[in-house]
Design an enzyme around this catalytic site. Structure first.
Site, PDB file in Angstrom:
ATOM      1  N   SER A  40       0.762  -3.977   5.126  1.00 28.82           N
ATOM      2  CA  SER A  40       0.968  -5.424   5.229  1.00 28.82           C
ATOM      3  C   SER A  40      -0.257  -6.224   4.813  1.00 28.82           C
ATOM      4  O   SER A  40      -0.235  -7.450   4.823  1.00 28.82           O
ATOM      5  CB  SER A  40       1.361  -5.792   6.665  1.00 28.82           C
ATOM      6  N   HIS A  74       5.889  -3.869   0.065  1.00 31.89           N
ATOM      7  CA  HIS A  74       5.799  -4.377   1.433  1.00 31.89           C
ATOM      8  C   HIS A  74       7.124  -4.968   1.913  1.00 31.89           C
ATOM      9  O   HIS A  74       7.598  -5.977   1.398  1.00 31.89           O
ATOM     10  CB  HIS A  74       4.705  -5.450   1.539  1.00 31.89           C
ATOM     11  N   GLU A 105       8.036  -7.165  -1.202  1.00 32.35           N
ATOM     12  CA  GLU A 105       7.019  -7.699  -2.098  1.00 32.35           C
ATOM     13  C   GLU A 105       6.421  -6.549  -2.904  1.00 32.35           C
ATOM     14  O   GLU A 105       5.921  -5.575  -2.332  1.00 32.35           O
ATOM     15  CB  GLU A 105       5.926  -8.407  -1.300  1.00 32.35           C
ATOM     16  N   ASN A 109       2.729 -12.496   4.088  1.00 29.94           N
ATOM     17  CA  ASN A 109       1.739 -12.284   5.144  1.00 29.94           C
ATOM     18  C   ASN A 109       0.534 -13.200   5.035  1.00 29.94           C
ATOM     19  O   ASN A 109      -0.168 -13.408   6.028  1.00 29.94           O
ATOM     20  CB  ASN A 109       1.295 -10.817   5.185  1.00 29.94           C
TER      21      ASN A 109
END
Length: 222
Positions: free
Chosen positions: A42, A63, A75, A114
């Site tokens: 992450s 991700h 992602e 994130n």
């Protein structure tokens, strides 16, 4: 055994560079040369892991945000040597299983989602750590304003406070900025063994946290 004939392998081990590099090194030996290796990290960029393999053109960030069945996107981010063919192969595979592939256009720690979530999480922790508001009131205001079922602190509890700390340490290691270090509030919880849902206590107490109460959004902290 499972990796011996796989076309794509995605690891999701502890959020530490040394551990992930070790796993990538092992996978590099176990997998056929054509196998693509992904990391569900992450925050850690694949460029910090790719040199642990002999196939830097076939590694990338993949991700996912849990739970995938309600957040069906991934992602994809390339490293220094990731080939166009690798990106396209994984993009096509993700689309084929009903997951929206989002391409991160340039390498960035935290990718897209994130980076935004981290800003919210970081400020939520600061607001409580500095005595500006309570855990409950931060979650109440966020839930009402953003029309979401979970506030930042309830979400951190579900992730695991030790995992939250490990991610914050990655950012701190990268920047060296004291403001990026995990706050005392978070470290104290972890030191007391309060890691969130998995230990029964974090910012809330489980299995029946206050935020699940029907009256939670009708109250306020004294």
């Amino acid at each position: 055994e499972a990796a011996s004939d796989a076309d794509l392998v995605i690891e999701a081990v502890k959020e530490e560079v040394t551990i992930k590099r070790d796993v990538f090194q092992q996978l590099d030996k176990l997998c056929p040369q054509h196998t693509i290796l992904g990391t569900n990290s992450s925050s850690i960029r694949i460029s910090r892991l790719e040199s642990a393999t002999t196939r830097p053109d076939r590694v990338l960030n993949t991700h996912f945000v849990l739970p995938i069945w309600t957040h069906p996107f991934v992602e994809l981010m390339r490293g220094d040597s990731t080939s166009d063919a690798t990106m396209e192969a994984v993009r096509s595979f993700m689309s084929s299983i009903g997951i929206l592939p989002v391409i991160v256009q340039k390498e960035s720690m935290g990718f897209i989602f994130n980076r935004i979530w981290r800003a919210v999480k970081k400020e939520a922790l600061k607001v409580v750590d500095q005595g500006i508001g309570t855990v409950e009131d931060v979650d109440r205001t966020w839930r009402i304003q953003m029309e979401t079922p979970l506030g930042p602190f309830a979400l951190m509890d579900s992730i695991g406070l030790d995992v939250v700390r490990d991610i914050e340490l990655i950012y701190y290691e990268e920047s060296g900025d004291p403001s990026d270090a995990p706050p005392k509030l978070l470290l104290d919880k972890i030191a007391g063994g309060e890691l969130g849902v998995k230990t029964g206590r974090g910012f809330y107490t489980y299995p029946n946290p206050d935020w699940k109460s029907p009256d939670f959004l009708k109250q306020t902290s004294p």
